[in-house]
Design an enzyme around this catalytic site. Structure first.
Site, PDB file in Angstrom:
ATOM      1  N   GLY A  13      30.956 -30.490  81.372  1.00  0.00           N
ATOM      2  CA  GLY A  13      31.839 -29.358  81.130  1.00  0.00           C
ATOM      3  C   GLY A  13      32.737 -29.620  79.938  1.00  0.00           C
ATOM      4  N   PRO A  14      33.518 -28.627  79.547  1.00  0.00           N
ATOM      5  CG  PRO A  14      34.144 -26.459  79.073  1.00  0.00           C
ATOM      6  CD  PRO A  14      33.584 -27.299  80.158  1.00  0.00           C
ATOM      7  N   PRO A  15      36.104 -30.264  77.516  1.00  0.00           N
ATOM      8  CG  PRO A  15      36.413 -31.123  75.377  1.00  0.00           C
ATOM      9  CD  PRO A  15      35.775 -29.997  76.103  1.00  0.00           C
ATOM     10  N   GLY A  16      39.110 -31.457  79.117  1.00  0.00           N
ATOM     11  CA  GLY A  16      40.330 -31.018  79.778  1.00  0.00           C
ATOM     12  C   GLY A  16      40.119 -30.305  81.087  1.00  0.00           C
ATOM     13  CB  THR A  17      37.257 -28.977  82.869  1.00  0.00           C
ATOM     14  OG1 THR A  17      36.281 -29.949  82.474  1.00  0.00           O
ATOM     15  CG2 THR A  17      37.230 -27.824  81.896  1.00  0.00           C
TER      16      THR A  17
ATOM     17  CE  LYS B 171      33.863 -33.698  81.155  1.00  0.00           C
ATOM     18  NZ  LYS B 171      34.900 -32.893  80.519  1.00  0.00           N
ATOM     19  CB  THR B 172      38.193 -38.639  83.376  1.00  0.00           C
ATOM     20  OG1 THR B 172      37.312 -38.519  82.257  1.00  0.00           O
ATOM     21  CG2 THR B 172      38.538 -40.106  83.583  1.00  0.00           C
TER      22      THR B 172
ATOM     23  CB  SER C  92      23.195 -16.935  73.821  1.00  0.00           C
ATOM     24  OG  SER C  92      24.189 -17.582  73.055  1.00  0.00           O
TER      25      SER C  92
ATOM     26  CE  LYS D  57      26.519 -18.129  76.434  1.00  0.00           C
ATOM     27  NZ  LYS D  57      25.126 -17.708  76.213  1.00  0.00           N
TER      28      LYS D  57
END
Length: 772
Positions: free
Chosen positions: A347-351, A353-354, A671, A714
């Site tokens: 997923g995108p950064p800052g979501t 995950k870590t 897309s 999106k």
């Protein structure tokens, strides 16, 4: 012939030219005869010595300082009135023959003695003394100075009257000394260079043991210390045997050399691996969900999958499914495959995950170690360097186990999509064995060169996008998507997590500052547009720093309630605008939806036409796929000109230009087809695109709309940009279930199968034609 006082010398030989001081009372004698004696037997030749001085020795004993003069052959002996033994002496001075043989022997003698002095390390004084002697007889007598000659050899030399014979005898004796010294040197060099090294080392070790015993340090030897550590490390049998072999090498080599230091470093790493340490695992699905909910807001689908993972592990462990002590290694490897589900959070950064990886470790009661793989290009970072290289080290996995202190930690492989490759190898290929549950029970690090069981490790990988992860590696992973947060979720995260954390970091108490959900939502909508919450936390940090400054400088009184005015003052003017209405107000502009490395995004596709010879110009750093989409779009519009109400002849002398703004950012992906087609159709029909509509989908030459990926990201980007209608491929209809319910309620979705349906929904109605 002369009668002289006889002075016997016990086991001592004095030669002419020698000076000596003896504890003997010589009375008024001017000369005496010094005769060697051994076991009561006198030599036949002595040395006539002149009395240079009568001295008093320590203890009051009378003595005399004597100087050798010449050889004397002893004759008849008698006793004088004082009872002293006197002997008749025939003086025998050296007669140097006038022939070449004597001179040749003299040169050879000097050469041999010079070699002896070189081997013995003479400081130059003896060599200088020899150079000062010019008589051959005196030169031969210098052999008498050597401590290496026996008493009998010295007596033979003294009794040799003929100078040539004496010189030949002395030369033979010195040659024997030279040969002996050369042999000693060879032996010494052989020992120092490694000959008989084992015997020498054994001797030195025995000496060291003796020294340690004398010092009382016998129990603290390095070898014994390592042996104790190896026994306590709980190593598998094969690993322990390897450690003991290296320890034996270290004992033979010693710790002073370079090889000894390398072996010590290797043993330190081998011992540092927690071979027998295991964390007690907690497998509680309910408790896991509570931990995840307390650490993170939203992400319900992610949390559900992690809870399922823990639940399955619990059931298999409790029921012993797939685990049997009698299994062979192959079967055991298959049995551990349930441990090897490699959860990959994409997923995108800052979501989060870590941080959710840390929460998983906390929920399971395991240690947590993070391995950042971003940018590594050396395979040795995973497998370790071979010990033949200087400065070799184990790979990151061994270091992670050491840092964790257990063999069953949670290891987070961070940024796995950013692993590179060059001439040093491909780290992603090395990860294949690490992440394959059928292989990682026998993982071998190049440095340790022993098998490591990684089957008990819970591996969690993170990535921003799956497209850059090599296919074989992705095949071993179970992907969990982090598609970003809605505005409501961001507002909740800001209220429950980010705002309290930044308040504490800026030295403020809870009762000193307050903020409403409406103000937090304002910050989310007007100052951030991202999938994650990092920029949101930065903005809140700025807001609270300004507030802390006001309170500390007494320009504001606590408690401070953060309102819109304070937000504008601290964060400045609005940074994010709802620009769809302005951008699509003219024909030729369509709003597309895309997925980038930082989450979903809104793209405005612009098109225009001009007089020319026909052709298509594309700008905006478009990739090959988007360039193909633009050409297909133009071909479709041109091929269906009649259906769209476009003059077919208008294409012949017209050039078209399609542009996607933000040209500094590379853009690609399958897309944008329907968006480009809609933009060209809008341009040529003069019908603007509805400002509330965003679209995603690929188009074929026949006008079919193909499915796409990343729909949730999106849609979230469209919602954040203020769009209310989303056109998507019919085959992506099931993916709408992934979109949060509150977003679905606020938006209208239009699944389509053909480009005709897209244009009917997206374009404003054609202006009515009034007939006169």
């Amino acid at each position: 012939m002369t009668t002289l006082l006889l002075v016997p010398l016990e086991d001592t030989v004095i030669f002419p030219t020698m000076d000596v001081t003896l504890p003997v009372d010589v009375g008024d004698e001017e000369q005496v005869l010094l005769v060697p004696r051994h076991e009561g037997s006198f030599a036949s030749v002595g040395t006539i010595a002149r009395v240079a001085e009568r001295v008093r020795l320590p203890g009051g004993v009378r003595g005399a300082s004597l100087e050798g003069v010449a050889r004397g052959i002893a004759g008849a002996a008698s006793t004088d009135a004082g009872g002293r033994l006197r002997v008749e002496v025939t003086e025998s001075p050296d007669v140097v023959p006038v022939d070449g043989r004597t001179r040749t022997l003299e040169r050879e003698y000097r050469a041999v003695v010079d070699e002896i002095l070189d081997l013995r390390g003479d400081d130059g004084r003896v060599a200088s003394f020899l150079r000062s002697i010019t008589e051959p007889g005196a030169l031969a007598d210098t052999s008498g100075y050597s401590p290496d000659l026996s008493f009998d050899q010295k007596v033979r030399l003294l009794e040799t009257i003929d100078v040539t014979e004496r010189l030949e005898l002395a030369l033979g004796m010195q040659r024997e000394r030279l040969a002996e010294l050369q042999v000693r040197r060879r032996i010494r060099e052989d020992v120092e260079s490694g000959a008989n090294k084992q015997q020498r080392d054994y001797f030195l070790r025995k000496q060291m043991e003796s020294i340690r015993k004398e010092l009382g340090e016998d129990d603290g030897s390095i070898v014994d210390e390592y042996r104790t550590k190896i026994e306590e490390a709980g190593m598998p049998d094969a690993v322990r045997e390897q450690a003991e072999r290296e320890l034996d090498r270290f004992e033979r080599t010693g710790e002073q050399g370079g090889e000894g230091q390398m072996i010590r470093t290797y043993l330190d790493w081998l011992i540092s691996v927690p071979w027998s340490e295991r964390s007690e695992e907690h497998l509680d699905p309910v408790g896991t969900r509570e931990v995840l909910d307390s650490d993170h807001a939203g992400l319900d689908d992610v949390k559900d999958r992690i809870v399922e993972y823990v639940a399955v592990r619990k059931l298999r462990q409790e029921r012993g499914i797939g685990v049997s002590p009698s299994d062979t290694r192959k079967l055991a490897s298959r049995a551990t495959s349930h441990n090897g589900a490699i959860l990959t959070l994409i997923g995108p950064p800052g979501t989060g995950k870590t941080s959710i990886g840390e929460s998983i470790a906390r929920a399971m009661g395991r240690e947590f170690v993070r391995m950042s793989l971003g940018g590594i290009r050396d395979e040795a970072e995973i497998r370790g360097h071979r010990r033949t290289y200087i400065g070799a080290l184990p790979g990151r996995l061994v270091r992670a186990l050491r840092d964790a202190g257990t063999m069953n930690p949670v290891i987070l492989l961070d940024e796995v999509d950013k692993v590179g490759a060059d001439w040093r190898g491909d780290p992603s290929a090395a990860l294949l064995e690490v992440l394959d549950p059928a292989q990682n029970s026998t993982f071998r690090d190049h440095y340790l060169d022993v098998e490591l069981d990684l089957s008990q490790v819970v591996f969690i990988a993170t990535a921003n996008q799956a497209e850059t992860i090599p296919g074989p590696l992705l095949d071993r992973m179970e992907v969990i998507r982090f598609d970003g947060y809605t505005v409501a979720e961001k507002t909740a995260i800001a209220r429950d997590y980010l705002f309290p954390r930044q308040r504490e970091r800026n030295g403020l108490h809870e009762e000193e500052v307050a903020v409403s959900d409406d103000v937090l939502e304002l910050v989310v909508r007007e100052y951030t547009r991202e999938a994650g919450v990092r920029q949101l936390e930065r903005e809140l940090g700025t807001l609270l720093r300004k507030t802390a400054t006001r309170i500390a400088s007494a320009t504001a009184t606590a408690p401070v309630t953060i309102d819109v005015e304070l937000v504008r003052d601290a964060l400045g003017r609005q940074k994010v605008f709802q620009e769809a209405a302005i951008r699509t107000a003219v024909p030729g502009v369509a709003t597309g939806l895309a997925v980038t490395g930082v989450g979903g995004d809104v793209l405005f596709v612009e098109s225009t036409s001009m007089d020319g010879k026909g052709g298509l110009t594309l700008t905006g750093q478009l990739g090959d796929v988007m360039k193909e989409s633009a050409r297909i779009a133009l071909s479709y519009v041109r091929g269906h000109a009649h259906e769209l109400g476009i003059d077919p002849h208008g294409f012949e002398d017209t050039e078209f230009h399609v542009h996607v703004p933000a040209g500094a950012i590379p853009k690609d992906g399958p897309s944008a087809g329907i968006t480009m087609t809609t933009a060209l159709a809008s341009l040529l029909t003069g019908r603007p695109v509805k400002h509330t509509v965003g679209m995603t989908g690929e188009v074929t030459l026949q006008g079919r709309v193909l499915p796409i990926g990343g729909l949730k990201q999106k849609v979230l980007a469209a919602h954040a940009a203020g769009l209310t209608d989303v056109i998507l491929p019919e085959r992506n209809r099931p993916d709408l279930d992934d979109v949060p319910e509150d977003v679905r309620e606020q938006m209208t979705f239009h699944p389509v199968m053909t480009i005709g349906e897209v244009l009917d929904i997206a374009l404003e109605p054609a202006p009515a034609v009034h007939h006169a």
